[in-house]
Write a protein that holds these residues in place. Structure first.
Motif, PDB file in Angstrom:
ATOM      1  N   ARG A 402       0.217  -4.976  -2.159  1.00 60.85           N
ATOM      2  CA  ARG A 402       0.434  -4.776  -3.459  1.00 60.85           C
ATOM      3  C   ARG A 402       2.497  -4.646  -3.698  1.00 60.85           C
ATOM      4  O   ARG A 402       2.632  -5.258  -4.850  1.00 60.85           O
ATOM      5  CB  ARG A 402       1.032  -2.704  -2.356  1.00 60.85           C
ATOM      6  CG  ARG A 402       2.451  -1.740  -3.019  1.00 60.85           C
ATOM      7  CD  ARG A 402       1.398  -1.040  -4.593  1.00 60.85           C
ATOM      8  NE  ARG A 402       2.181  -0.225  -4.883  1.00 60.85           N
ATOM      9  CZ  ARG A 402       3.238  -0.868  -6.513  1.00 60.85           C
ATOM     10  NH1 ARG A 402       2.957  -2.413  -6.218  1.00 60.85           N
ATOM     11  NH2 ARG A 402       3.780  -0.368  -6.788  1.00 60.85           N
ATOM     12  N   TYR A 403       2.482  -5.779  -3.205  1.00 59.47           N
ATOM     13  CA  TYR A 403       3.726  -6.883  -3.012  1.00 59.47           C
ATOM     14  C   TYR A 403       3.816  -7.981  -3.319  1.00 59.47           C
ATOM     15  O   TYR A 403       4.790  -8.769  -3.157  1.00 59.47           O
ATOM     16  CB  TYR A 403       4.951  -6.094  -1.777  1.00 59.47           C
ATOM     17  CG  TYR A 403       5.705  -4.775  -2.216  1.00 59.47           C
ATOM     18  CD1 TYR A 403       5.906  -4.241  -2.918  1.00 59.47           C
ATOM     19  CD2 TYR A 403       5.036  -3.800  -1.211  1.00 59.47           C
ATOM     20  CE1 TYR A 403       6.559  -2.866  -3.396  1.00 59.47           C
ATOM     21  CE2 TYR A 403       5.160  -2.010  -1.153  1.00 59.47           C
ATOM     22  CZ  TYR A 403       5.951  -1.636  -1.708  1.00 59.47           C
ATOM     23  OH  TYR A 403       6.542  -0.403  -2.827  1.00 59.47           O
ATOM     24  N   HIS A 404       2.145  -8.371  -3.532  1.00 58.52           N
ATOM     25  CA  HIS A 404       1.599  -9.688  -3.549  1.00 58.52           C
ATOM     26  C   HIS A 404       2.827 -10.790  -2.526  1.00 58.52           C
ATOM     27  O   HIS A 404       3.375 -11.565  -3.003  1.00 58.52           O
ATOM     28  CB  HIS A 404       2.654 -10.024  -4.894  1.00 58.52           C
ATOM     29  CG  HIS A 404       1.960  -9.094  -6.274  1.00 58.52           C
ATOM     30  ND1 HIS A 404       0.121  -9.134  -6.146  1.00 58.52           N
ATOM     31  CD2 HIS A 404       2.260  -7.949  -6.785  1.00 58.52           C
ATOM     32  CE1 HIS A 404       0.200  -7.498  -6.575  1.00 58.52           C
ATOM     33  NE2 HIS A 404       1.594  -7.301  -7.249  1.00 58.52           N
ATOM     34  N   LEU A 405       2.903 -10.562  -0.924  1.00 62.89           N
ATOM     35  CA  LEU A 405       2.972 -11.189  -0.382  1.00 62.89           C
ATOM     36  C   LEU A 405       2.364 -12.751  -0.068  1.00 62.89           C
ATOM     37  O   LEU A 405       0.798 -12.590  -0.171  1.00 62.89           O
ATOM     38  CB  LEU A 405       3.267 -10.876   0.894  1.00 62.89           C
ATOM     39  CG  LEU A 405       4.325  -9.763   0.769  1.00 62.89           C
ATOM     40  CD1 LEU A 405       4.700  -8.920   2.806  1.00 62.89           C
ATOM     41  CD2 LEU A 405       5.653  -9.981   0.698  1.00 62.89           C
ATOM     42  N   LYS A 406       2.447 -13.819  -0.453  1.00 67.64           N
ATOM     43  CA  LYS A 406       1.884 -15.352   0.327  1.00 67.64           C
ATOM     44  C   LYS A 406       1.921 -15.013   1.597  1.00 67.64           C
ATOM     45  O   LYS A 406       2.147 -14.658   2.275  1.00 67.64           O
ATOM     46  CB  LYS A 406       2.546 -16.279  -0.899  1.00 67.64           C
ATOM     47  CG  LYS A 406       3.336 -16.200  -2.034  1.00 67.64           C
ATOM     48  CD  LYS A 406       2.078 -16.799  -2.490  1.00 67.64           C
ATOM     49  CE  LYS A 406       2.653 -16.888  -4.367  1.00 67.64           C
ATOM     50  NZ  LYS A 406       2.655 -15.452  -5.079  1.00 67.64           N
ATOM     51  N   GLY A 545      -7.402  -1.062  -7.800  1.00 71.65           N
ATOM     52  CA  GLY A 545      -6.252   0.264  -7.622  1.00 71.65           C
ATOM     53  C   GLY A 545      -5.007  -0.567  -7.440  1.00 71.65           C
ATOM     54  O   GLY A 545      -3.734   0.468  -7.128  1.00 71.65           O
ATOM     55  N   VAL A 546      -4.999  -1.293  -6.190  1.00 67.31           N
ATOM     56  CA  VAL A 546      -3.904  -0.945  -5.340  1.00 67.31           C
ATOM     57  C   VAL A 546      -2.087  -0.935  -6.094  1.00 67.31           C
ATOM     58  O   VAL A 546      -1.132  -0.249  -5.327  1.00 67.31           O
ATOM     59  CB  VAL A 546      -3.956  -2.298  -4.622  1.00 67.31           C
ATOM     60  CG1 VAL A 546      -2.589  -2.477  -3.763  1.00 67.31           C
ATOM     61  CG2 VAL A 546      -5.198  -2.470  -3.375  1.00 67.31           C
ATOM     62  N   GLU A 547      -2.123  -2.075  -7.507  1.00 72.52           N
ATOM     63  CA  GLU A 547      -1.233  -1.896  -8.546  1.00 72.52           C
ATOM     64  C   GLU A 547      -0.237  -0.478  -7.786  1.00 72.52           C
ATOM     65  O   GLU A 547       0.656  -0.396  -8.944  1.00 72.52           O
ATOM     66  CB  GLU A 547      -0.897  -2.656  -9.420  1.00 72.52           C
ATOM     67  CG  GLU A 547      -2.478  -2.243 -11.082  1.00 72.52           C
ATOM     68  CD  GLU A 547      -4.419  -2.640  -9.936  1.00 72.52           C
ATOM     69  OE1 GLU A 547      -4.082  -2.925  -8.935  1.00 72.52           O
ATOM     70  OE2 GLU A 547      -4.980  -2.926 -10.665  1.00 72.52           O
ATOM     71  N   TYR A 548      -2.001   0.567  -8.076  1.00 73.23           N
ATOM     72  CA  TYR A 548      -1.358   2.070  -8.459  1.00 73.23           C
ATOM     73  C   TYR A 548      -1.088   3.068  -7.163  1.00 73.23           C
ATOM     74  O   TYR A 548      -0.865   4.227  -7.249  1.00 73.23           O
ATOM     75  CB  TYR A 548      -2.448   2.797  -9.707  1.00 73.23           C
ATOM     76  CG  TYR A 548      -2.921   2.230 -10.527  1.00 73.23           C
ATOM     77  CD1 TYR A 548      -2.310   2.277 -12.169  1.00 73.23           C
ATOM     78  CD2 TYR A 548      -4.222   1.220 -10.791  1.00 73.23           C
ATOM     79  CE1 TYR A 548      -2.845   1.452 -12.548  1.00 73.23           C
ATOM     80  CE2 TYR A 548      -4.798   1.034 -11.584  1.00 73.23           C
ATOM     81  CZ  TYR A 548      -4.223   0.540 -12.536  1.00 73.23           C
ATOM     82  OH  TYR A 548      -4.243   0.357 -13.664  1.00 73.23           O
ATOM     83  N   VAL A 549      -1.072   2.433  -6.004  1.00 68.09           N
ATOM     84  CA  VAL A 549      -0.414   2.708  -4.491  1.00 68.09           C
ATOM     85  C   VAL A 549       1.176   3.124  -5.045  1.00 68.09           C
ATOM     86  O   VAL A 549       1.927   2.569  -4.961  1.00 68.09           O
ATOM     87  CB  VAL A 549      -0.656   2.015  -3.505  1.00 68.09           C
ATOM     88  CG1 VAL A 549      -0.734   2.608  -1.999  1.00 68.09           C
ATOM     89  CG2 VAL A 549      -2.545   1.929  -3.460  1.00 68.09           C
ATOM     90  N   ARG A 550       1.313   4.676  -4.616  1.00 67.73           N
ATOM     91  CA  ARG A 550       2.822   5.020  -4.863  1.00 67.73           C
ATOM     92  C   ARG A 550       2.702   5.342  -3.383  1.00 67.73           C
ATOM     93  O   ARG A 550       2.374   5.658  -2.224  1.00 67.73           O
ATOM     94  CB  ARG A 550       3.210   6.202  -5.605  1.00 67.73           C
ATOM     95  CG  ARG A 550       2.897   5.556  -7.245  1.00 67.73           C
ATOM     96  CD  ARG A 550       3.860   4.602  -7.761  1.00 67.73           C
ATOM     97  NE  ARG A 550       3.948   4.405  -9.111  1.00 67.73           N
ATOM     98  CZ  ARG A 550       3.560   2.619  -9.351  1.00 67.73           C
ATOM     99  NH1 ARG A 550       2.912   2.522  -8.397  1.00 67.73           N
ATOM    100  NH2 ARG A 550       2.817   2.974 -10.537  1.00 67.73           N
ATOM    101  N   ASN A 551       4.615   5.395  -3.046  1.00 66.65           N
ATOM    102  CA  ASN A 551       5.166   5.953  -2.198  1.00 66.65           C
ATOM    103  C   ASN A 551       5.269   5.187  -0.611  1.00 66.65           C
ATOM    104  O   ASN A 551       4.696   6.099   0.526  1.00 66.65           O
ATOM    105  CB  ASN A 551       5.479   8.106  -2.133  1.00 66.65           C
ATOM    106  CG  ASN A 551       5.882   8.075  -3.569  1.00 66.65           C
ATOM    107  OD1 ASN A 551       6.942   7.547  -3.955  1.00 66.65           O
ATOM    108  ND2 ASN A 551       5.146   9.028  -4.075  1.00 66.65           N
TER     109      ASN A 551
END
Ligand code: C2O
Ligand code: CU
Length: 572
Positions: A402-406, A545-551
């Motif tokens: 979700r937060y594009h961690l490397k 669709g991980v970019e749509y995950v909220r909260n």
């Protein structure tokens, strides 16, 4: 005139009640900890919830929201609980999978699971960290139809049978053995449990014969389950299996069973004398108590698919006025021969969707083939999918994606097929495998076909049963076949009434085809539900669709090697 405000208030109240009625919040406070218990008459440590084993049954109505505060009171290890069969629409962080959807809950800490149970059916929950399921961390989750709705069949009463298997060795002993070089296999379970009760090393049937003392029911914990029925009624039996290893068969003396539900979906009713249940599956069957009332009857549960070294487990159907301890007149129904796969297949192939079940899209956007093999890695024994054995990252995928961690996990694409000259009937020519944390990332809302391909294990002439379970989705089971799946087999797919399920078996040397729509934003485990197989890497990770995950609650993802960066950089 004076009545107008009153009328207005009455309207508001009724709206509140109505919306309130459709969206009940059910609150639970649970604590996980070890207790002493004697599930099969031998005292062991058992992982319990609020001091209960199996854990408390959750009962809710379709549309309800569960708020469950889980406190970890284990002394030295983390814990999570997975809600098996609940799709977690909008709450992928509540799926309860360590390293996938959340960080394990540390000792003395709590986590709030919040999710909607949107579909009536028979479900269960269990630990999903290490092999905690096999330590006894499980219970039932039953969702009734919403108020005003009706099940498509009728019954007068119901019983719940949660089936499991039980080992006397601790899960730590088991896990160390499985990850040792050479591997120490866990062996067959010491007992099979029905609602957490069974008997090891003795036969209950024999022990109930007056004068025989083969089975000492030293503890209330291991007394057989008794279903008290009334004559000439129809009962719904909810049956689910959360076994660590064993595939099961259940039969009831003198009573036939009509299967009406599988994994929270209605099926076209069919009637059988005995039924197979693989780990991760759930069913509802209807029975009619139309037998002689002068006798009680056995329910017998035995092992399938592996040479059994475990006594069948028994429960009693008790007709009045008999005493529940009165021995049934006929002996317990025998389990079919453990390797009678034709029998198992004929049961499995009968499971078809009930009319009115959503149909699959006619075509898939993508097909992947997953070859299941047993392998070696530096002398360790592993299970692998397309020659990749699953390893889990320290920071859960949900947060790192979700937060594009490397560097949180291996971002290389996992293989979507396997060599066309691979001979599934023989041990692999090259038995070496690699290990990876990589994940299959699907285009949001695309339709995916998965071909699960079974093969020979390391030893000659061995191919095992594997029940595969998908998180976050139900899938349509489009077909099964023997040998290697071929392109032309697509034309045999059942698109008319394929059953919707969350768990499906692959038979030895066979393939199973399933279809699902990648429409649930999140990261989802897809794995063999046999606990030691999963521990040895038999699973894959799906994401969409991980970019749509909220909260996402921050405590669900801020752990591990890279999780701390989330606190520093991204989260409010
Ligand atoms: Cu019931 Cu991932 O499992
Ligand atoms: Cu398996």
């Amino acid at each position: 005139m004076a009545n107008a405000p009153l009328l207005f208030i009455a309207c508001v109240v009724s709206v509140l009640l109505r919306t309130g009625g459709g969206a009940t919040i059910r609150r639970f406070k649970w604590e996980v900890g070890y207790i002493y218990a004697s599930p099969d008459c031998e005292e062991k440590l058992v992982m319990a919830i609020n001091g209960q084993f199996p854990g408390p049954t959750i009962r809710a109505k379709a549309g309800d929201t569960i708020h469950l505060q889980l406190k970890n009171t284990l002394h030295t290890e983390g814990v999570v609980i997975h809600w098996h069969g609940i799709r977690q629409h909008g709450t992928p962080w509540a799926d309860g999978t360590a390293s996938i959807s959340q960080c394990a809950i540390n000792p003395e800490e709590s986590f709030l699971y919040r999710f909607k149970v949107d579909k009536a059916g028979t479900y269960f929950y269990h630990g999903h960290y290490g092999m905690q399921r096999a330590a006894g961390l499980y219970g039932s989750l039953i969702v009734d139809v919403a108020d005003g709705e009706k099940e498509p069949f009728q019954y007068d009463g119901e019983f719940n049978l949660l089936l499991s298997d039980w080992y006397h060795k601790s899960i730590y002993d088991q896990m160390v053995g499985l990850s040792s070089r050479p591997m120490k296999w866990i062996g067959e379970p010491q007992s099979l449990l029905i609602n957490g009760r069974g008997q090891s090393n003795c036969s209950l049937a024999a022990s109930l014969i007056p004068g025989s003392s083969t089975c000492k029911l030293i503890s209330k914990d291991c007394e057989p389950v008794v279903l008290k029925v009334l004559p000439n009624k129809t009962y719904r039996l909810r049956i689910a299996s959360t076994t660590s290893l064993a595939s099961l068969n259940l039969a009831i003396g003198n009573h036939r069973m009509t299967v009406v539900e599988a994994d929270g979906n209605y099926v076209e009713p069919f009637t059988v004398d005995d039924m197979d249940i693989y780990s991760g599956e759930s069913y509802s069957v209807l029975i009619t108590t139309n037998q002689k009332t002068s006798s009680n009857y056995w329910i017998s549960v035995g092992v399938r698919g592996r040479k059994p070294d475990t006594q069948p487990s028994l429960a009693i159907i008790n007709y009045p006025p008999n005493s529940p301890s009165k021995l049934p007149e006929s002996s317990p129904p025998a389990t079919p021969l453990w390797n009678d796969y034709a029998h198992s297949k004929s049961f499995t192939y009968k499971i078809l969707a009930r009319q009115g079940t959503p149909k699959p899209p006619p075509n898939a956007d993508k097909q992947i083939a997953l070859l299941n093999t047993q392998n070696k890695m530096d002398g360790y024994t592993k299970w692998a999918i397309n020659n990749v054995s699953l390893a889990l990252p320290t920071t859960p995928y949900l947060g790192s994606m979700r937060y594009h961690l490397k560097n949180a996990f291996d971002t290389k694409k996992p293989p979507e097929s396997f060599p066309s000259d691979y001979d599934v009937m023989k041990p692999a020519k090259n038995q070496n495998t690699t290990q990876s944390t990589n994940a299959y990332v699907f285009q949001f809302n695309s339709t995916i076909d998965v071909i699960l391909q079974n093969a020979n294990a390391i030893a000659e002439n061995v191919s095992e049963i594997h029940p595969w379970h998908l998180h976050g989705h139900d899938f349509w089971v489009l077909g099964y076949g023997d040998g290697r799946f071929q392109k032309k087999d697509v034309s045999t797919f059942n698109l008319k009434n394929p059953p919707l399920r969350n768990t499906v078996v692959i038979f030895p040397y066979g393939w199973t085809a399933l279809r699902f729509i990648a429409d649930n934003p999140g990261v989802w485990a897809f794995h063999c539900h046999i606990e030691p197989h999963l521990h040895m890497g038999m699973g894959v990770i799906f994401a969409e669709g991980v970019e749509y995950v909220r909260n996402i609650p921050r405590e669900a993802i801020t752990c591990g090697m890279t999780g701390k960066m989330l606190i520093d950089n991204h989260l409010p």
